[in-house]
Write a protein that holds these residues in place. Structure first.
Motif, PDB file in Angstrom:
ATOM      1  N   THR A   7      -4.091  -1.015  -6.776  1.00  0.00           N
ATOM      2  CA  THR A   7      -4.355  -2.212  -6.003  1.00  0.00           C
ATOM      3  C   THR A   7      -5.682  -2.142  -5.730  1.00  0.00           C
ATOM      4  O   THR A   7      -6.115  -3.224  -5.485  1.00  0.00           O
ATOM      5  CB  THR A   7      -3.467  -1.715  -4.570  1.00  0.00           C
ATOM      6  N   ALA A   8      -6.522  -1.185  -5.546  1.00  0.00           N
ATOM      7  CA  ALA A   8      -8.066  -1.358  -5.416  1.00  0.00           C
ATOM      8  C   ALA A   8      -8.648  -2.086  -6.418  1.00  0.00           C
ATOM      9  O   ALA A   8      -9.421  -2.754  -6.240  1.00  0.00           O
ATOM     10  CB  ALA A   8      -8.407   0.209  -5.056  1.00  0.00           C
ATOM     11  N   ALA A  14      -0.542   2.015   2.064  1.00  0.00           N
ATOM     12  CA  ALA A  14      -1.021   3.054   2.741  1.00  0.00           C
ATOM     13  C   ALA A  14      -0.571   4.339   2.402  1.00  0.00           C
ATOM     14  O   ALA A  14      -0.946   5.246   2.427  1.00  0.00           O
ATOM     15  CB  ALA A  14      -1.193   2.660   4.254  1.00  0.00           C
ATOM     16  N   GLY A  15       0.908   4.341   2.230  1.00  0.00           N
ATOM     17  CA  GLY A  15       1.517   5.474   1.948  1.00  0.00           C
ATOM     18  C   GLY A  15       1.745   5.899   0.596  1.00  0.00           C
ATOM     19  O   GLY A  15       2.691   6.740   0.506  1.00  0.00           O
ATOM     20  N   MET A  16       1.484   5.291  -0.212  1.00  0.00           N
ATOM     21  CA  MET A  16       1.641   5.171  -1.587  1.00  0.00           C
ATOM     22  C   MET A  16       0.804   6.296  -2.261  1.00  0.00           C
ATOM     23  O   MET A  16      -0.045   6.705  -1.845  1.00  0.00           O
ATOM     24  CB  MET A  16       1.912   4.030  -2.428  1.00  0.00           C
ATOM     25  N   ALA A  17       1.303   6.745  -3.552  1.00  0.00           N
ATOM     26  CA  ALA A  17       0.353   7.893  -4.077  1.00  0.00           C
ATOM     27  C   ALA A  17      -0.774   7.059  -4.691  1.00  0.00           C
ATOM     28  O   ALA A  17      -0.927   5.989  -4.751  1.00  0.00           O
ATOM     29  CB  ALA A  17       1.408   8.249  -5.464  1.00  0.00           C
ATOM     30  N   ILE A  18      -1.755   7.983  -5.125  1.00  0.00           N
ATOM     31  CA  ILE A  18      -3.042   7.673  -5.323  1.00  0.00           C
ATOM     32  C   ILE A  18      -3.018   6.621  -6.471  1.00  0.00           C
ATOM     33  O   ILE A  18      -3.924   5.808  -6.631  1.00  0.00           O
ATOM     34  CB  ILE A  18      -3.861   9.141  -5.918  1.00  0.00           C
ATOM     35  N   GLY A  19      -2.271   7.004  -7.501  1.00  0.00           N
ATOM     36  CA  GLY A  19      -2.296   5.772  -8.740  1.00  0.00           C
ATOM     37  C   GLY A  19      -1.897   4.474  -8.221  1.00  0.00           C
ATOM     38  O   GLY A  19      -2.962   3.631  -8.909  1.00  0.00           O
ATOM     39  N   TRP A  20      -0.896   4.374  -7.446  1.00  0.00           N
ATOM     40  CA  TRP A  20      -0.527   2.987  -7.112  1.00  0.00           C
ATOM     41  C   TRP A  20      -1.732   2.386  -6.270  1.00  0.00           C
ATOM     42  O   TRP A  20      -2.334   1.198  -6.101  1.00  0.00           O
ATOM     43  CB  TRP A  20       0.870   2.983  -6.134  1.00  0.00           C
ATOM     44  N   ARG A  21      -2.502   3.324  -5.303  1.00  0.00           N
ATOM     45  CA  ARG A  21      -3.516   2.794  -4.334  1.00  0.00           C
ATOM     46  C   ARG A  21      -4.673   2.459  -5.222  1.00  0.00           C
ATOM     47  O   ARG A  21      -5.359   1.647  -4.902  1.00  0.00           O
ATOM     48  CB  ARG A  21      -3.922   4.023  -3.415  1.00  0.00           C
ATOM     49  N   ALA A  22      -5.039   3.227  -6.284  1.00  0.00           N
ATOM     50  CA  ALA A  22      -6.260   2.926  -7.138  1.00  0.00           C
ATOM     51  C   ALA A  22      -5.742   1.582  -7.771  1.00  0.00           C
ATOM     52  O   ALA A  22      -6.716   0.718  -8.117  1.00  0.00           O
ATOM     53  CB  ALA A  22      -6.268   4.057  -8.014  1.00  0.00           C
TER      54      ALA A  22
END
Length: 210
Positions: free
Chosen positions: A82-83, A72-80
């Motif tokens: 993971t998604a 939840a608090g990570m940068a957009i690249g890591w969230r993407a």
């Protein structure tokens, strides 16, 4: 559902790590984990392929909510990234449901319709509550969208299970149960691909900006 991530949600890890978002994820995680156990037991006892398929979907969603809490608090690249993994997982679960339904056509199916409808109604109540709670987060980045897609698909799946239970009751055939499993597989394939596509776009934008 928005196809593009809004700039505010995608650009700020603070917004995506706010207490109300994390609290919603914890509630969704607990609800889906509980319903996985309830539906799996009920699906085996009732001999319902659609209930077992929906139980697997609950399990996959619970895992997705847990992963979303972690990033939840990570940068957009890591969230993407993971998604992207979550979208592939949903897609894989849908393929498994599709195979399970095909096997049901070969081996036969004789489910208990009352149990199907009753447990499906309980699952629908849980999923509608979660979907309403997560509705305001539906237009964020791919990770947030994946959470909304999970909740939306689950509610649709439950309506399909209830309808299949009623159809089995009136026709005396297990085919509606198998048809419901096929429909749920199609919904999962579409939702998984939707998340994968959004995540790939965000990863492309991240690489371009870098």
């Amino acid at each position: 559902m928005a196809d593009n991530c809004c700039a505010a949600a995608c650009g700020s890890t603070e917004n995506l790590n706010r207490p109300e978002w994390r609290r919603a994820l914890w509630i969704a995680l607990f609800a889906n984990g509980t319903m996985f156990l309830v539906e799996m037991v009920a699906g085996v006892v009732a001999g319902s392929r659609s209930l077992q398929a929906d139980a697997l979907d609950f399990f996959g969603d619970a895992a997705n909510y847990a992963v979303s809490l972690g990033v939840a608090g990570m940068a957009i690249g890591w969230r993407a990234r993971t998604a992207l993994i979550k979208g592939m997982t949903i897609f894989g679960f849908a393929l498994g449901v599709l195979g399970w339904a095909i096997w049901g056509l070969i081996a036969g199916s004789d489910p208990e319709p009352i149990a199907m409808s009753a447990v499906g109604a309980l699952a629908l109540l849980v999923n509608l509550s979660v979907a309403v709670m997560l509705f305001r987060f539906r237009s964020g980045d791919a990770n947030m969208q994946s959470v909304w897609v999970c909740s939306r698909n689950d509610a649709i799946n439950n309506v399909v299970v209830i309808g299949a239970g009623v159809a089995v009751m009136f026709t005396g055939s297990g085919l509606p149960d198998l048809l419901a499993a096929f429909i749920m597989a199609a919904i999962g394939l579409h939702g998984g691909w939707q998340i994968i596509s959004q995540a790939r776009r965000e990863l492309g934008a991240t690489r371009a900006s870098a």
